[in-house]
Every structure is written in structure tokens, then in C-alpha cells.
Design a protein around this motif. Structure first.
Motif, PDB file in Angstrom:
ATOM      1  N   TYR A 124      -6.474  -7.472   5.802  1.00  0.00           N
ATOM      2  CA  TYR A 124      -6.614  -6.020   5.753  1.00  0.00           C
ATOM      3  C   TYR A 124      -5.270  -5.387   5.421  1.00  0.00           C
ATOM      4  O   TYR A 124      -4.222  -6.040   5.452  1.00  0.00           O
ATOM      5  CB  TYR A 124      -7.164  -5.479   7.078  1.00  0.00           C
ATOM      6  N   VAL A 125      -5.332  -4.116   5.099  1.00  0.00           N
ATOM      7  CA  VAL A 125      -4.153  -3.404   4.599  1.00  0.00           C
ATOM      8  C   VAL A 125      -3.856  -2.210   5.494  1.00  0.00           C
ATOM      9  O   VAL A 125      -4.769  -1.501   5.926  1.00  0.00           O
ATOM     10  CB  VAL A 125      -4.405  -2.936   3.140  1.00  0.00           C
ATOM     11  N   THR A 126      -2.583  -2.025   5.784  1.00  0.00           N
ATOM     12  CA  THR A 126      -2.128  -0.802   6.452  1.00  0.00           C
ATOM     13  C   THR A 126      -1.232  -0.032   5.492  1.00  0.00           C
ATOM     14  O   THR A 126      -0.615  -0.614   4.589  1.00  0.00           O
ATOM     15  CB  THR A 126      -1.362  -1.112   7.744  1.00  0.00           C
ATOM     16  N   ASP A 127      -1.158   1.267   5.704  1.00  0.00           N
ATOM     17  CA  ASP A 127      -0.315   2.091   4.827  1.00  0.00           C
ATOM     18  C   ASP A 127       1.128   2.110   5.339  1.00  0.00           C
ATOM     19  O   ASP A 127       1.478   1.407   6.298  1.00  0.00           O
ATOM     20  CB  ASP A 127      -0.888   3.500   4.684  1.00  0.00           C
ATOM     21  N   ALA A 128       1.938   2.919   4.725  1.00  0.00           N
ATOM     22  CA  ALA A 128       3.365   2.944   5.055  1.00  0.00           C
ATOM     23  C   ALA A 128       3.617   3.384   6.492  1.00  0.00           C
ATOM     24  O   ALA A 128       4.652   3.064   7.084  1.00  0.00           O
ATOM     25  CB  ALA A 128       4.104   3.872   4.084  1.00  0.00           C
ATOM     26  N   GLN A 129       2.679   4.102   7.069  1.00  0.00           N
ATOM     27  CA  GLN A 129       2.820   4.547   8.464  1.00  0.00           C
ATOM     28  C   GLN A 129       2.211   3.554   9.456  1.00  0.00           C
ATOM     29  O   GLN A 129       2.205   3.800  10.656  1.00  0.00           O
ATOM     30  CB  GLN A 129       2.145   5.909   8.653  1.00  0.00           C
ATOM     31  N   GLY A 130       1.690   2.474   8.941  1.00  0.00           N
ATOM     32  CA  GLY A 130       1.093   1.457   9.810  1.00  0.00           C
ATOM     33  C   GLY A 130      -0.356   1.719  10.153  1.00  0.00           C
ATOM     34  O   GLY A 130      -0.941   0.996  10.971  1.00  0.00           O
ATOM     35  N   ALA A 131      -0.949   2.714   9.541  1.00  0.00           N
ATOM     36  CA  ALA A 131      -2.356   3.026   9.820  1.00  0.00           C
ATOM     37  C   ALA A 131      -3.266   2.116   8.991  1.00  0.00           C
ATOM     38  O   ALA A 131      -2.979   1.830   7.825  1.00  0.00           O
ATOM     39  CB  ALA A 131      -2.639   4.494   9.488  1.00  0.00           C
ATOM     40  N   TYR A 132      -4.346   1.710   9.619  1.00  0.00           N
ATOM     41  CA  TYR A 132      -5.326   0.856   8.930  1.00  0.00           C
ATOM     42  C   TYR A 132      -5.890   1.586   7.718  1.00  0.00           C
ATOM     43  O   TYR A 132      -6.314   2.731   7.817  1.00  0.00           O
ATOM     44  CB  TYR A 132      -6.438   0.489   9.899  1.00  0.00           C
ATOM     45  N   LYS A 133      -5.875   0.891   6.591  1.00  0.00           N
ATOM     46  CA  LYS A 133      -6.376   1.488   5.353  1.00  0.00           C
ATOM     47  C   LYS A 133      -7.738   0.920   4.959  1.00  0.00           C
ATOM     48  O   LYS A 133      -8.606   1.651   4.488  1.00  0.00           O
ATOM     49  CB  LYS A 133      -5.361   1.226   4.234  1.00  0.00           C
ATOM     50  N   GLY A 134      -7.906  -0.385   5.152  1.00  0.00           N
ATOM     51  CA  GLY A 134      -9.179  -1.010   4.795  1.00  0.00           C
ATOM     52  C   GLY A 134      -9.058  -2.515   4.799  1.00  0.00           C
ATOM     53  O   GLY A 134      -7.954  -3.072   4.900  1.00  0.00           O
ATOM     54  N   SER A 135     -10.186  -3.166   4.709  1.00  0.00           N
ATOM     55  CA  SER A 135     -10.218  -4.626   4.729  1.00  0.00           C
ATOM     56  C   SER A 135     -10.371  -5.172   3.319  1.00  0.00           C
ATOM     57  O   SER A 135     -11.037  -4.566   2.470  1.00  0.00           O
ATOM     58  CB  SER A 135     -11.390  -5.112   5.594  1.00  0.00           C
ATOM     59  N   LEU A 180      -2.096   0.168  -4.601  1.00  0.00           N
ATOM     60  CA  LEU A 180      -1.715  -0.579  -3.393  1.00  0.00           C
ATOM     61  C   LEU A 180      -0.313  -1.168  -3.492  1.00  0.00           C
ATOM     62  O   LEU A 180       0.283  -1.519  -2.464  1.00  0.00           O
ATOM     63  CB  LEU A 180      -2.722  -1.714  -3.153  1.00  0.00           C
ATOM     64  N   PHE A 181       0.181  -1.284  -4.702  1.00  0.00           N
ATOM     65  CA  PHE A 181       1.442  -1.996  -4.891  1.00  0.00           C
ATOM     66  C   PHE A 181       2.617  -1.020  -5.031  1.00  0.00           C
ATOM     67  O   PHE A 181       2.502   0.045  -5.621  1.00  0.00           O
ATOM     68  CB  PHE A 181       1.340  -2.908  -6.124  1.00  0.00           C
ATOM     69  N   ASP A 182       3.722  -1.428  -4.394  1.00  0.00           N
ATOM     70  CA  ASP A 182       4.969  -0.656  -4.438  1.00  0.00           C
ATOM     71  C   ASP A 182       4.779   0.747  -3.860  1.00  0.00           C
ATOM     72  O   ASP A 182       5.388   1.717  -4.323  1.00  0.00           O
ATOM     73  CB  ASP A 182       5.495  -0.576  -5.879  1.00  0.00           C
ATOM     74  N   ALA A 183       3.913   0.857  -2.884  1.00  0.00           N
ATOM     75  CA  ALA A 183       3.664   2.157  -2.273  1.00  0.00           C
ATOM     76  C   ALA A 183       3.714   2.079  -0.743  1.00  0.00           C
ATOM     77  O   ALA A 183       3.191   2.968  -0.069  1.00  0.00           O
ATOM     78  CB  ALA A 183       2.313   2.705  -2.733  1.00  0.00           C
ATOM     79  N   GLY A 184       4.300   1.022  -0.238  1.00  0.00           N
ATOM     80  CA  GLY A 184       4.455   0.902   1.213  1.00  0.00           C
ATOM     81  C   GLY A 184       3.305   0.225   1.930  1.00  0.00           C
ATOM     82  O   GLY A 184       3.327   0.102   3.160  1.00  0.00           O
ATOM     83  N   TYR A 185       2.302  -0.185   1.198  1.00  0.00           N
ATOM     84  CA  TYR A 185       1.160  -0.847   1.847  1.00  0.00           C
ATOM     85  C   TYR A 185       1.540  -2.278   2.263  1.00  0.00           C
ATOM     86  O   TYR A 185       2.340  -2.950   1.602  1.00  0.00           O
ATOM     87  CB  TYR A 185      -0.049  -0.880   0.914  1.00  0.00           C
ATOM     88  N   VAL A 186       0.953  -2.713   3.371  1.00  0.00           N
ATOM     89  CA  VAL A 186       1.245  -4.034   3.923  1.00  0.00           C
ATOM     90  C   VAL A 186      -0.061  -4.810   4.089  1.00  0.00           C
ATOM     91  O   VAL A 186      -1.046  -4.284   4.636  1.00  0.00           O
ATOM     92  CB  VAL A 186       1.967  -3.921   5.288  1.00  0.00           C
ATOM     93  N   THR A 227       4.069  -5.696  -3.051  1.00  0.00           N
ATOM     94  CA  THR A 227       4.977  -5.238  -4.108  1.00  0.00           C
ATOM     95  C   THR A 227       4.813  -6.120  -5.329  1.00  0.00           C
ATOM     96  O   THR A 227       4.429  -7.293  -5.211  1.00  0.00           O
ATOM     97  CB  THR A 227       6.445  -5.298  -3.649  1.00  0.00           C
ATOM     98  N   THR A 228       5.110  -5.566  -6.459  1.00  0.00           N
ATOM     99  CA  THR A 228       5.041  -6.379  -7.671  1.00  0.00           C
ATOM    100  C   THR A 228       6.112  -7.464  -7.645  1.00  0.00           C
ATOM    101  O   THR A 228       5.893  -8.573  -8.138  1.00  0.00           O
ATOM    102  CB  THR A 228       5.219  -5.494  -8.917  1.00  0.00           C
TER     103      THR A 228
END
Lengths: 156, 110
Positions: A44-55, A107-113, A135-136
Motif C-alpha cells: 500500500y501507499v502513503t502520501d508525503a504526510q504519512g496518510a494512507y492513500k490506497g492499496s 505516484l513517483f517523485d511526489a513523496g509517496y511511500v 522515485t524514478t
């Protein structure tokens, strides 16, 4: 002639953004030979603030075990609608899981983890076994896990 | 000689008449029981009724569901954890903004 170029430029301008919105990304996850049953893995992915974005993927189809994927479960409440259509079998020890997904460029190079929670029957849970920024530049690089995952790499 | 044969026939007939109902009494309650060879004599009362050696089992089963660890591996979502998710390829991925509208997920395990 000018009309032809104008039409070509216009169609290119209309088509190009659509083509660049998403790209196939292959995530390869190799498990250690930990000597247990098949591992449940939640990607799953979280955004730059650590919030769940999606699976992105769930390896393991029995919802009754999802509570052991504790970070994912906490973020989603175990809502299986989050993983409809992106669920497959659990992964055996020592095996390599390769998933190819059509992922949004945003999703890439935008702080997503990218996170991976892991759980194995009768063994310790491993929330966020891996947390790797998308990141790319990170494409193709192997990232080690903490307990069950030997390495994870994504390629574009 | 004729007398001897007549007596033998009479005793045989008398024995058969006495034995047949007894044999029937023993076999009738056990018909169809999968545990006949192990527990039928102990489970059969003299009036022909069958006692359940472990009658509590059925009572306990009424209160259980498919969420037990050893059962319900093929359950389709009857437990408190909610329904199992739809496998990949059966429905489209969720519209969570992470996926494009292109190819379906492909998975391979080596």
C-alpha cells in the motif's frame, strides 16, 4: 500545410497527456527462507504526510488473517473493498513475487511511500516490513526487508 | 431314523423361531451407523434406541461459525472479518487514484 501541422499539434497535445498518465511498474519481492507457511503481504501507499492513500496488492485471500497486517489493517479497518481485484495468493518462503501494475505517474517523485506489511501464521507480525519512497531514481534498486522479505525492487 | 430326523428338524425350527427376533433386535438400531464396529454395543439400549456417545458435539457446533482457525478455509465471508476480497482478474482494481485505466494487474510467483 499550416493547417496540417496545426491539426497534428492539436492531436498530439490531446493524446500525449493521456499516454503519460500511467505506466506499467513491476514490483518484485523476494522472501527469505524463514521456514514457515506462506506469507500474507499487503502492498500500500502513503502520501508525503504519512496518510494512507490506497492499496496496490494483497498477497493472501482470507480476510480473517488481515488483522495481522496491522498497519494496513489500522489504515483501512480491514475493508476488503480496498483490495478487490488486486488480491492474489500468499507467497511461500524463499519464493519471489512479481507484480506488474499500471500505476499513475503522479505516484513517483511526489513523496509517496510504498509500504509492505507481512504476516506469517504462528510467527511474529511485521508491519511496514518495507517502506520505500517511490522515485524514478529508486527504480531497479533492491531494498532489504526486516524479517520475512529479503528484498524488494520496483522497475519501470 | 425317521424319528431322529423329525426331532432334529423340530429343534432346528424351534431354535430358528426363537433366534430370529433376537438377531433382528440387535441389528436394527445399528443400520446405517458409520461407527458400528466401534461403538454400537455400548450405544444401543435394550429398547432399541441409540444413545449419542458425544451428544454435546452437536450442541457446540450450533454456536460456531466458519471463522475457526481450522475450519472455514473455503468460507466466502461469513465471519466477522468481512467478505474475502475479489481475486485479481475477476473485477477491476479499486478506483483509488493509484492505478491507470490500462492493463489489468499481472502476477507471477517463482
Amino acid at each position: 500545410m499550416k493547417t496540417l501541422f496545426a491539426a497534428l499539434a492539436l492531436t498530439t497535445a490531446l493524446i500525449a497527456p493521456g499516454m503519460a498518465l500511467a505506466r506499467p511498474v513491476t514490483v518484485t519481492t523476494t522472501l527469505n527462507a524463514y521456514g514457515g507457511n506462506g506469507a500474507y503481504l499487503a502492498f500500500y501507499v502513503t502520501d508525503a504526510q504519512g496518510a494512507y492513500k490506497g492499496s496496490l496488492w494483497m498477497a493472501g485471500g482470507k480476510s480473517k488473517y488481515y488483522e495481522h497486517l496491522s498497519d494496513w489493517y489500522r489504515a483501512t479497518g480491514g475493508n476488503t473493498a480496498e483490495i478487490n481485484g488486486i488480491t492474489g495468493a500468499s507467497v511461500g518462503a524463499g519464493r519471489a513475487l512479481s507484480i506488474t501494475l499500471d500505476l499513475a505517474d503522479a505516484l513517483f517523485d511526489a513523496g509517496y511511500v510504498l509500504h509492505v506489511d507481512a504476516a506469517v501464521e504462528d510467527m511474529r507480525n511485521s508491519p511496514s516490513e518495507i517502506a520505500v519512497p517511490l522515485t524514478t531514481a529508486g527504480s531497479g534498486q533492491a531494498n532489504p526487508g526486516r524479517r520475512y522479505i529479503a528484498s524488494l525492487a520496483y522497475g519501470m | 431314523m425317521k424319528t431322529t430326523i423329525a426331532v432334529l428338524a423340530a429343534t432346528t425350527a424351534l431354535g430358528a423361531i426363537i433366534a430370529i427376533p433376537g438377531i433382528a433386535m440387535i441389528r436394527t438400531p445399528d443400520a446405517g451407523s458409520p461407527r458400528t464396529s466401534f461403538s454400537a454395543p455400548a450405544d444401543t439400549m435394550q429398547d432399541g434406541t441409540v444413545l449419542l456417545a458425544s451428544g454435546d458435539d452437536e450442541d457446540n457446533d450450533e454456536g460456531t461459525n466458519d471463522c475457526d482457525e481450522d475450519e472455514g478455509d473455503d468460507d466466502a465471508g461469513t465471519c466477522a472479518a468481512g467478505p474475502n476480497p475479489a481475486p485479481a482478474g475477476t473485477v477491476a482494481p479499486p478506483a483509488n487514484g493509484l492505478f491507470g485505466n490500462g492493463a489489468a494487474p499481472q502476477v507471477q510467483v517463482n
